[in-house]
Design an enzyme around this catalytic site. Structure first.
Site, PDB file in Angstrom:
ATOM      1  N   HIS A   1       1.115 -24.611  27.127  1.00  0.00           N
ATOM      2  CA  HIS A   1       0.885 -23.338  27.827  1.00  0.00           C
ATOM      3  C   HIS A   1       1.991 -23.154  28.875  1.00  0.00           C
ATOM      4  CE1 HIS A   1      -0.966 -20.226  30.301  1.00  0.00           C
ATOM      5  NE2 HIS A   1      -1.749 -19.966  29.263  1.00  0.00           N
TER       6      HIS A   1
ATOM      7  N   SER B   1      -2.491 -10.731  28.726  1.00  0.00           N
ATOM      8  CA  SER B   1      -3.235  -9.526  29.143  1.00  0.00           C
ATOM      9  C   SER B   1      -3.927  -8.820  27.979  1.00  0.00           C
ATOM     10  CB  SER B   1      -2.315  -8.561  29.908  1.00  0.00           C
ATOM     11  OG  SER B   1      -1.802  -9.194  31.069  1.00  0.00           O
TER      12      SER B   1
ATOM     13  N   GLU C   1       2.980 -16.209  23.623  1.00  0.00           N
ATOM     14  CA  GLU C   1       2.560 -15.683  24.924  1.00  0.00           C
ATOM     15  C   GLU C   1       3.784 -15.422  25.795  1.00  0.00           C
ATOM     16  OE1 GLU C   1      -1.760 -16.833  25.840  1.00  0.00           O
ATOM     17  OE2 GLU C   1      -0.464 -18.373  26.676  1.00  0.00           O
TER      18      GLU C   1
ATOM     19  N   GLU D   1       1.924 -22.127  31.803  1.00  0.00           N
ATOM     20  CA  GLU D   1       1.586 -22.600  33.151  1.00  0.00           C
ATOM     21  C   GLU D   1       1.839 -24.103  33.260  1.00  0.00           C
ATOM     22  OE1 GLU D   1      -2.311 -20.820  33.432  1.00  0.00           O
ATOM     23  OE2 GLU D   1      -1.357 -18.852  33.525  1.00  0.00           O
TER      24      GLU D   1
ATOM     25  N   LYS E   1      -8.749 -21.316  32.083  1.00  0.00           N
ATOM     26  CA  LYS E   1      -7.874 -21.849  33.137  1.00  0.00           C
ATOM     27  C   LYS E   1      -8.711 -22.653  34.142  1.00  0.00           C
ATOM     28  CE  LYS E   1      -4.842 -17.990  32.349  1.00  0.00           C
ATOM     29  NZ  LYS E   1      -3.579 -17.419  32.676  1.00  0.00           N
TER      30      LYS E   1
ATOM     31  N   ASN F   1      -9.227 -18.881  27.218  1.00  0.00           N
ATOM     32  CA  ASN F   1      -8.640 -19.887  28.094  1.00  0.00           C
ATOM     33  C   ASN F   1      -9.156 -19.599  29.500  1.00  0.00           C
ATOM     34  OD1 ASN F   1      -7.110 -21.623  29.606  1.00  0.00           O
ATOM     35  ND2 ASN F   1      -5.183 -20.513  29.352  1.00  0.00           N
TER      36      ASN F   1
ATOM     37  N   GLY G   1      -1.467 -12.710  32.705  1.00  0.00           N
ATOM     38  CA  GLY G   1      -2.160 -12.464  33.972  1.00  0.00           C
ATOM     39  C   GLY G   1      -1.540 -11.346  34.794  1.00  0.00           C
TER      40      GLY G   1
HETATM   41  C1  PEP Z   1      -3.443 -17.154  28.994  1.00  0.00           C
HETATM   42  O1  PEP Z   1      -3.853 -17.777  29.952  1.00  0.00           O
HETATM   43  O2  PEP Z   1      -3.092 -17.777  27.994  1.00  0.00           O
HETATM   44  C2  PEP Z   1      -3.408 -15.683  29.045  1.00  0.00           C
HETATM   45  C3  PEP Z   1      -2.916 -15.043  28.033  1.00  0.00           C
HETATM   46  O3  PEP Z   1      -3.908 -15.080  30.183  1.00  0.00           O
HETATM   47  P1  PEP Z   1      -4.223 -13.511  30.383  1.00  0.00           P
HETATM   48  O4  PEP Z   1      -5.019 -13.055  29.207  1.00  0.00           O
HETATM   49  O5  PEP Z   1      -4.995 -13.444  31.668  1.00  0.00           O
HETATM   50  O6  PEP Z   1      -2.897 -12.809  30.458  1.00  0.00           O
END
Ligand code: PEP
Length: 250
Positions: free
Chosen positions: A95, A213, A167, A97, A11, A9, A173
């Site tokens: 997601h 992460s 998630e 976000e 982003k 992803n 992040g």
């Molecule tokens: C994500 O954007 O779905 C995500 C898991 O980001 P990160 O790996 O940076 O935590």
């Protein structure tokens, strides 16, 4: 037997040239037969060059958002047929976000999941709890609520192809990862929630990813869990060298 799936992803990162450069670095490193499905979900403006750069490779192209109508007076939005024209086969839905920053609720997430299936695009459904919900021991309740609401009304055939990314919001992040055991515990509870409603045979087909992460250092432990079928990766998917290590986690 569920095939592992590793999804990037990106982003709101990279430009078109950087997307092409990433693919030029990645594609030669791919094996002819990959053990895992691989998908890159990029910003809208990179999707056409990404599809060109990945043509003939085993890597699928995904979008990060869309509006669940084929066309209409929806200023600023992009529809699934428009994405299909660019070679998009996957789309991220729900997601955190988008839920948190753009106020997407369970109803819209369900509409998007249904629209994606109707259009023949594979949704990657994200669910996850906030830190305070985890601290109140509400993780499974929150995530199974999001999941069952989003898949309500799907057919058994559609459910069998479902990809769900668990998630935890506090792990995205932040550098904080749920332990592999935590990820396994939540994902196994989510699989049971699907089984309770739609039967074990359907639940056993759903591919559950962990996201939050994920990096080359922790992927193999996560992927060793019996219910973890893949990873949705933000930060560590931005460089081809680290993404290929994730793809070749074994
Ligand atoms: C994500 O954007 O779905 C995500 C898991 O980001 P990160 O790996 O940076 O935590």
């Amino acid at each position: 037997m569920r095939k592992p799936i590793i999804i990037a992803n990106w982003k709101m990162y990279k430009n078109r040239a950087a997307a092409v450069a990433f693919c030029q670095a990645l594609v030669p490193l791919l094996h002819t037969t990959e053990k895992a499905d691989i998908v890159i979900c990029a910003p809208f403006t990179q999707l056409d060059v990404l599809a060109d750069a990945l043509a003939g490779s085993a890597v699928g192209v995904g979008a990060q958002n869309f509006y669940p109508a084929a066309e209409g007076a929806f200023t600023g939005e992009v529809s699934l047929p428009m994405l299909q024209e660019l070679g998009v086969r996957y789309v991220i839905v729900g997601h955190s976000e988008r839920r948190e920053l753009f106020h997407e609720d369970d109803m819209l997430v369900r509409q998007k999941v249904q629209a994606a299936y109707a259009a023949g695009i594979q949704p990657i459904l994200c669910v996850g709890e906030r830190l305070e919900q985890r601290e109140q021991d509400m993780t499974v309740e929150v995530c199974s609520g999001q999941l069952l609401s989003a898949i309500n009304g799907l057919t058994g055939t559609q459910l069998r192809t479902l990809i769900v990314a668990y998630e935890p919001i506090w792990a995205i992040g932040t550098g904080k990862t749920a332990t592999a055991a935590d990820a396994e515990q939540v994902i196994s509870a989510l699989r049971q929630a699907v089984a309770a409603q739609y039967g074990q045979a359907v639940a056993d087909c759903v591919r559950f990813q962990y996201g939050g992460s994920v990096k080359p250092e922790n992927i193999s432990q996560l992927m060793a869990q019996p219910n973890v079928d893949g990873a949705l990766v933000g930060g560590a998917s931005l460089k081809a060298e680290s993404f290929i290590q994730l793809v070749h986690y074994a």
